[in-house]
Scaffold this motif. Structure first.
Motif, PDB file in Angstrom:
ATOM      1  N   ALA A 133       0.817  -1.217   0.000  1.00 36.06           N
ATOM      2  CA  ALA A 133       0.000   0.000   0.000  1.00 36.06           C
ATOM      3  C   ALA A 133       0.847   1.261   0.000  1.00 36.06           C
ATOM      4  CB  ALA A 133      -0.894   0.005   1.237  1.00 36.06           C
ATOM      5  N   VAL A 134       0.269   2.304  -0.584  1.00 35.28           N
ATOM      6  CA  VAL A 134       0.806   3.662  -0.496  1.00 35.28           C
ATOM      7  C   VAL A 134      -0.320   4.527   0.055  1.00 35.28           C
ATOM      8  CG1 VAL A 134       1.525   5.687  -1.820  1.00 35.28           C
ATOM      9  CG2 VAL A 134       2.467   3.433  -2.395  1.00 35.28           C
ATOM     10  N   GLU A 157     -10.663  11.468  -9.602  1.00 35.68           N
ATOM     11  CA  GLU A 157     -10.453  10.923 -10.957  1.00 35.68           C
ATOM     12  C   GLU A 157      -8.975  10.742 -11.268  1.00 35.68           C
ATOM     13  OE1 GLU A 157     -12.129  13.658 -10.094  1.00 35.68           O
ATOM     14  OE2 GLU A 157     -11.871  15.306 -11.504  1.00 35.68           O
ATOM     15  N   PHE A 158      -8.132  11.588 -10.684  1.00 34.88           N
ATOM     16  CA  PHE A 158      -6.686  11.405 -10.873  1.00 34.88           C
ATOM     17  C   PHE A 158      -6.224  10.109 -10.206  1.00 34.88           C
ATOM     18  CE2 PHE A 158      -2.580  11.862  -8.602  1.00 34.88           C
ATOM     19  CZ  PHE A 158      -1.773  11.531  -9.680  1.00 34.88           C
ATOM     20  N   PHE A 159      -6.645   9.884  -8.966  1.00 36.55           N
ATOM     21  CA  PHE A 159      -6.166   8.696  -8.247  1.00 36.55           C
ATOM     22  C   PHE A 159      -6.668   7.412  -8.909  1.00 36.55           C
ATOM     23  CE2 PHE A 159      -5.845  12.058  -5.042  1.00 36.55           C
ATOM     24  CZ  PHE A 159      -4.483  11.973  -4.813  1.00 36.55           C
ATOM     25  N   ASP A 160      -7.900   7.433  -9.419  1.00 37.54           N
ATOM     26  CA  ASP A 160      -8.407   6.249 -10.141  1.00 37.54           C
ATOM     27  C   ASP A 160      -7.537   5.949 -11.357  1.00 37.54           C
ATOM     28  OD1 ASP A 160     -10.465   6.101  -8.338  1.00 37.54           O
ATOM     29  OD2 ASP A 160     -11.965   7.018  -9.646  1.00 37.54           O
ATOM     30  N   SER A 161      -7.184   6.992 -12.088  1.00 41.40           N
ATOM     31  CA  SER A 161      -6.375   6.802 -13.297  1.00 41.40           C
ATOM     32  C   SER A 161      -4.961   6.364 -12.947  1.00 41.40           C
ATOM     33  CB  SER A 161      -6.302   8.107 -14.102  1.00 41.40           C
ATOM     34  OG  SER A 161      -7.589   8.531 -14.434  1.00 41.40           O
ATOM     35  N   TYR A 162      -4.425   6.938 -11.874  1.00 39.61           N
ATOM     36  CA  TYR A 162      -3.060   6.585 -11.471  1.00 39.61           C
ATOM     37  C   TYR A 162      -2.988   5.129 -11.017  1.00 39.61           C
ATOM     38  CZ  TYR A 162       1.670   7.184  -9.973  1.00 39.61           C
ATOM     39  OH  TYR A 162       3.026   7.046  -9.867  1.00 39.61           O
ATOM     40  N   GLN A 163      -4.025   4.710 -10.286  1.00 37.69           N
ATOM     41  CA  GLN A 163      -4.081   3.309  -9.852  1.00 37.69           C
ATOM     42  C   GLN A 163      -4.093   2.377 -11.072  1.00 37.69           C
ATOM     43  OE1 GLN A 163      -4.544   1.802  -6.275  1.00 37.69           O
ATOM     44  NE2 GLN A 163      -3.472   0.522  -7.750  1.00 37.69           N
ATOM     45  N   SER A 193      -1.192  -5.614  -7.495  1.00 37.50           N
ATOM     46  CA  SER A 193      -0.784  -4.212  -7.617  1.00 37.50           C
ATOM     47  C   SER A 193      -0.654  -3.498  -6.278  1.00 37.50           C
ATOM     48  CB  SER A 193      -1.808  -3.463  -8.477  1.00 37.50           C
ATOM     49  OG  SER A 193      -1.407  -2.126  -8.636  1.00 37.50           O
ATOM     50  N   VAL A 194       0.321  -2.608  -6.216  1.00 37.06           N
ATOM     51  CA  VAL A 194       0.394  -1.672  -5.085  1.00 37.06           C
ATOM     52  C   VAL A 194      -0.897  -0.862  -5.092  1.00 37.06           C
ATOM     53  CG1 VAL A 194       1.578   0.384  -4.218  1.00 37.06           C
ATOM     54  CG2 VAL A 194       2.920  -1.494  -5.203  1.00 37.06           C
TER      55      VAL A 194
END
Ligand SMILES: [Zn+2]
Length: 221
Positions: free
Chosen positions: A116-117, A135-141, A156-157
């Motif tokens: 985790a991060v 929406e940024f965090f969803d895309s980054y994930q 995945s992390v």
């Protein structure tokens, strides 16, 4: 014990997420960045918080010599006493900062074997930075799932943003219960001996403490 990489800035939100991560059973490993910000106060406080929680930390020095932000360039003024409108991205925005920080955190997590991060981003009482929005965090994930060994192997992390949809007052109330040492945190963008009380960060912090009915220990001193 589960391991989590924590992005630690010395501010109120990131101090809180160390304690949130610990309460969820993670051993925290902190990343603190010296990225050329205007003052070292938040870096020093971040180190104190990491030491206080007995967490291992790296202080990572990165250069962004091209600037592009009033947080990096002392010749630019920090906006004061503005009405915070989330459609207006202010000059304190640092180009792609959370993309940079999360990339370091993902690398550290994979090397460490952490699952985790944690990042203390907030999209309610915030300055409107696009790299703090859901929406940024969803895309980054999704990018981590495709671009990392752990990701393509189906392990995945995971990026955790436990404060994303909370008000500053809710964050402070939760942090008080978790015994977060808010007296060690520093939020002001200016970095004088006392908080300026006029930058976005000071205004949001003060509003949060006032709404939570808690005295800000940094102001009290
Ligand atoms: Zn300030």
């Amino acid at each position: 014990m589960k391991k989590a990489v924590i992005l630690l800035s010395g501010g109120l939100d990131s101090a809180t997420i160390i304690y949130v991560a610990k309460s969820k059973g993670y051993k925290p490993y902190c990343l603190i960045f010296d990225y050329g910000q205007r003052h070292r106060k938040e870096i020093n406080q971040a180190k104190r918080i990491a030491e206080h929680t007995k967490s291992k930390y790296y202080l990572v020095k990165i250069d962004l010599p091209w600037g592009g932000s009033s947080l990096l360039d002392k010749t630019k003024n920090i906006p004061k006493n503005r009405s915070i409108d989330h459609k207006d991205i202010p000059s304190t925005y640092v180009p792609a900062r959370n993309i940079i920080f999360l990339s370091f955190a993902a690398s550290y997590a994979e090397a460490l074997g952490a699952e985790a991060v944690f990042i203390g981003a907030n999209a309610v009482d915030y300055s409107g930075y696009p790299d703090c929005r859901p929406e940024f965090f969803d895309s980054y994930q999704a990018a981590l799932k495709k671009g990392m060994k752990q990701g393509v192997e189906g392990n995945s992390v995971k990026i955790f943003t436990p404060l994303l949809n909370k008000t500053k007052a809710q964050i402070i109330k939760m942090g008080v219960k978790l015994k977060v040492p808010y007296h060690m945190t520093w939020s002001c963008y200016v970095g004088a001996s006392r908080p300026c009380g006029e930058c976005d960060s000071c205004i949001l912090r003060q509003k949060g403490f006032d709404s939570a009915g808690v005295v800000d220990p940094v102001i009290k001193i």
